[in-house]
Design an enzyme around this catalytic site. Structure first.
Site, PDB file in Angstrom:
ATOM      1  N   SER A 120       0.808  -1.231   0.000  1.00 20.46           N
ATOM      2  CA  SER A 120       0.000   0.000   0.000  1.00 20.46           C
ATOM      3  C   SER A 120       0.838   1.276   0.000  1.00 20.46           C
ATOM      4  O   SER A 120       0.275   2.367  -0.001  1.00 20.46           O
ATOM      5  CB  SER A 120      -0.898   0.051   1.233  1.00 20.46           C
ATOM      6  OG  SER A 120      -1.500  -1.164   1.442  1.00 20.46           O
ATOM      7  N   CYS A 135     -11.947  -7.037  20.779  1.00 24.30           N
ATOM      8  CA  CYS A 135     -13.191  -6.334  20.421  1.00 24.30           C
ATOM      9  C   CYS A 135     -14.421  -6.840  21.194  1.00 24.30           C
ATOM     10  O   CYS A 135     -15.281  -6.041  21.575  1.00 24.30           O
ATOM     11  CB  CYS A 135     -13.440  -6.438  18.919  1.00 24.30           C
ATOM     12  SG  CYS A 135     -13.156  -8.075  18.250  1.00 24.30           S
ATOM     13  N   GLN A 171     -19.960 -12.995  16.343  1.00 20.25           N
ATOM     14  CA  GLN A 171     -19.014 -11.979  15.879  1.00 20.25           C
ATOM     15  C   GLN A 171     -19.007 -11.842  14.356  1.00 20.25           C
ATOM     16  O   GLN A 171     -18.957 -12.831  13.625  1.00 20.25           O
ATOM     17  CB  GLN A 171     -17.606 -12.324  16.393  1.00 20.25           C
ATOM     18  CG  GLN A 171     -17.548 -12.292  17.906  1.00 20.25           C
ATOM     19  CD  GLN A 171     -16.177 -12.614  18.497  1.00 20.25           C
ATOM     20  OE1 GLN A 171     -16.091 -13.345  19.463  1.00 20.25           O
ATOM     21  NE2 GLN A 171     -15.112 -12.061  17.947  1.00 20.25           N
ATOM     22  N   SER A 221     -16.097  -8.568   9.947  1.00 18.88           N
ATOM     23  CA  SER A 221     -15.139  -7.449   9.962  1.00 18.88           C
ATOM     24  C   SER A 221     -14.123  -7.625  11.084  1.00 18.88           C
ATOM     25  O   SER A 221     -13.062  -6.998  11.054  1.00 18.88           O
ATOM     26  CB  SER A 221     -15.851  -6.107  10.096  1.00 18.88           C
ATOM     27  OG  SER A 221     -16.687  -6.112  11.230  1.00 18.88           O
ATOM     28  N   LYS A 229      -9.037 -15.139  25.523  1.00 18.99           N
ATOM     29  CA  LYS A 229      -8.757 -13.692  25.610  1.00 18.99           C
ATOM     30  C   LYS A 229      -9.865 -13.033  26.431  1.00 18.99           C
ATOM     31  O   LYS A 229      -9.613 -12.199  27.289  1.00 18.99           O
ATOM     32  CB  LYS A 229      -8.746 -13.054  24.210  1.00 18.99           C
ATOM     33  CG  LYS A 229      -7.487 -13.265  23.409  1.00 18.99           C
ATOM     34  CD  LYS A 229      -7.667 -12.592  22.029  1.00 18.99           C
ATOM     35  CE  LYS A 229      -6.917 -13.333  20.952  1.00 18.99           C
ATOM     36  NZ  LYS A 229      -7.337 -12.952  19.593  1.00 18.99           N
ATOM     37  N   HIS A 286     -20.598  -6.842  16.647  1.00 19.32           N
ATOM     38  CA  HIS A 286     -20.532  -8.090  17.411  1.00 19.32           C
ATOM     39  C   HIS A 286     -21.689  -8.107  18.413  1.00 19.32           C
ATOM     40  O   HIS A 286     -21.886  -7.143  19.164  1.00 19.32           O
ATOM     41  CB  HIS A 286     -19.231  -8.184  18.199  1.00 19.32           C
ATOM     42  CG  HIS A 286     -18.010  -8.462  17.365  1.00 19.32           C
ATOM     43  ND1 HIS A 286     -18.035  -8.617  15.999  1.00 19.32           N
ATOM     44  CD2 HIS A 286     -16.715  -8.633  17.741  1.00 19.32           C
ATOM     45  CE1 HIS A 286     -16.800  -8.865  15.564  1.00 19.32           C
ATOM     46  NE2 HIS A 286     -15.989  -8.875  16.603  1.00 19.32           N
ATOM     47  N   ASN A 335     -17.712  -3.500  16.452  1.00 21.75           N
ATOM     48  CA  ASN A 335     -16.380  -4.038  16.740  1.00 21.75           C
ATOM     49  C   ASN A 335     -15.253  -3.228  16.124  1.00 21.75           C
ATOM     50  O   ASN A 335     -14.168  -3.132  16.696  1.00 21.75           O
ATOM     51  CB  ASN A 335     -16.278  -5.493  16.246  1.00 21.75           C
ATOM     52  CG  ASN A 335     -16.648  -5.641  14.787  1.00 21.75           C
ATOM     53  OD1 ASN A 335     -17.798  -5.400  14.415  1.00 21.75           O
ATOM     54  ND2 ASN A 335     -15.707  -6.022  13.953  1.00 21.75           N
TER      55      ASN A 335
END
Ligand SMILES: NC(=O)c1ccc[n+]([C@@H]2O[C@H](COP(=O)([O-])OP(=O)(O)OC[C@H]3O[C@@H](n4cnc5c(N)ncnc54)[C@H](OP(=O)(O)O)[C@@H]3O)[C@@H](O)[C@H]2O)c1
Length: 337
Positions: A45, A133, A160, A163, A217, A246, A319
């Protein structure tokens, strides 16, 4: 430590990704005092341009020398890049706010949701972590209930969106949906199974204990953010064919009895939370409603009739926004306060 200035040099590592783009947009929306933006991404990029407040900035390739003169570095380019480049950013004098899982459980690194544990930011030594998230939306709701009635145990199931896997997750859902509706074969590259018209009880990799990393997590980060190692939480994380937002179904057992109405009152007063709960009028949050919203929306608040002190609720959070980019910018705002 960050020196107080009128305007700051801000680097965004992962500036071309789903979260990085949102970070730049939110810096603009919230009038963050940016003197110079340094957008960083991979070689792919480099040379692209990103816009902040009508001004265009050229994307450069992320490297160890990217951070000269940078005050704040927002990292959102994956854990490997954070591990490789965040120490170099700190050495150059920047404070790093990291969106990946690289440093979250490091005892020297504060893990911050500003509405919940802003005070913990004072202990940082160059790196501050943004939680997962699904954890961010959940702790916004758990903390006020914990303060009111002492949570003993949480059972959470997440729904979830794709994205959460970044741009490539959204592309895969779009491509598979178009293929299936055109009676063509689907290609599966990002997820282990077809995600269109399907639910996958599998986010991140599986661990020896049968849970996924994503599930662990949520358990571990919640204890750290809420500063309560005794809080028990078990999670099942599910990827669903939703583009953004989410959702989570949460069962909470408390030490003290708390009624559904009391939970509604406590959450109505909680920062960053909107109670959207009138099931008789079909009012409860859905992912489609909350895209682009800063707050976490909560509905279906009801007492769990199977235990003496239990609450069930449903929450939805954007999220990419509060689950990542907005929370990181809010941490940056705390730093310059
Ligand atoms: N999406 C979410 O809901 C969410 C929530 C919380 C945390 N996060 C975390 O945020 C991070 C980014 O997620 P995302 O959803 O934005 O992913 P994404 O859309 O795939 O974007 C990834 C970004 O990282 C850059 N990148 C990839 N490899 C690189 C390399 N070798 N060197 C430099 N830059 C590189 C990409 O640049 P190119 O465009 O050049 O490839 C792109 O800018 C991840 O750590 C993720 O776990 C995401």
């Amino acid at each position: 430590m960050l020196k107080k200035k009128n305007k700051y040099v801000v680097a965004v590592a992962g500036a071309t990704g789903a979260v990085g783009r949102e970070m730049i947009e939110i810096l603009g929306e919230r009038n963050f005092p940016v003197a110079e933006l340094i957008p960083l991404a991979s070689e792919r990029s480099a040379g692209e341009r990103v816009e902040l407040n009508g001004k265009h900035w050229t994307v450069k390739q992320l490297g160890k020398n990217s951070f000269k003169g940078v005050d704040i570095a927002l990292f959102s380019a994956g854990a490997e890049r954070s591990l490789e480049f965040a120490p170099a950013a700190v050495e150059s004098g920047a404070v790093v706010i990291d969106n990946s899982s690289a440093f979250r459980m490091d005892p020297k690194v504060p893990l911050i949701v500003p509405e919940v544990n802003a005070h913990a930011i004072a202990k940082h030594s160059g790196i501050i972590a943004n939680p997962n998230c699904s954890t961010i939306g959940m702790v916004l709701v758990l903390k006020p209930i914990h303060d009111a009635a002492t949570i003993k145990r949480v059972v959470v199931t997440t729904f979830q969106s794709v994205s959460g896997t970044g741009k490539k997750g959204m592309d895969e859902l779009a491509q598979q949906t178009v293929a299936l509706l055109s009676f063509k074969d689907v290609e599966t590259n990002v997820y282990p199974h077809q995600i269109a018209f399907n639910c996958l009880p599998h986010i991140d990799s599986f661990l020896e204990n049968g849970y996924t990393r994503e599930e662990m997590k949520m358990a571990n980060e919640t204890k750290k953010i809420m500063e309560d190692g005794a809080l028990r939480l078990t999670a099942t994380a599910v990827r669903v064919p939703v583009f953004r937002g989410h959702s989570e179904s949460i069962n909470i057992e408390t030490g003290k009895k708390i009624s559904a109405n009391e939970v509604r009152a406590v959450l109505s007063a909680a920062p960053g939370v909107v109670v959207y709960d009138d099931p008789k009028k079909n009012i409860y949050p859905t992912a489609i409603d909350i895209v682009g919203k800063d707050e976490t929306y909560v509905g279906r608040i009801r007492e769990d009739e199977s235990v003496p002190n239990g609450i069930n609720l449903w929450l939805v959070s954007d999220n990419v926004r509060k689950g990542a980019a907005l929370n990181a910018v809010q941490i940056a705002e705390l730093l310059i306060k």
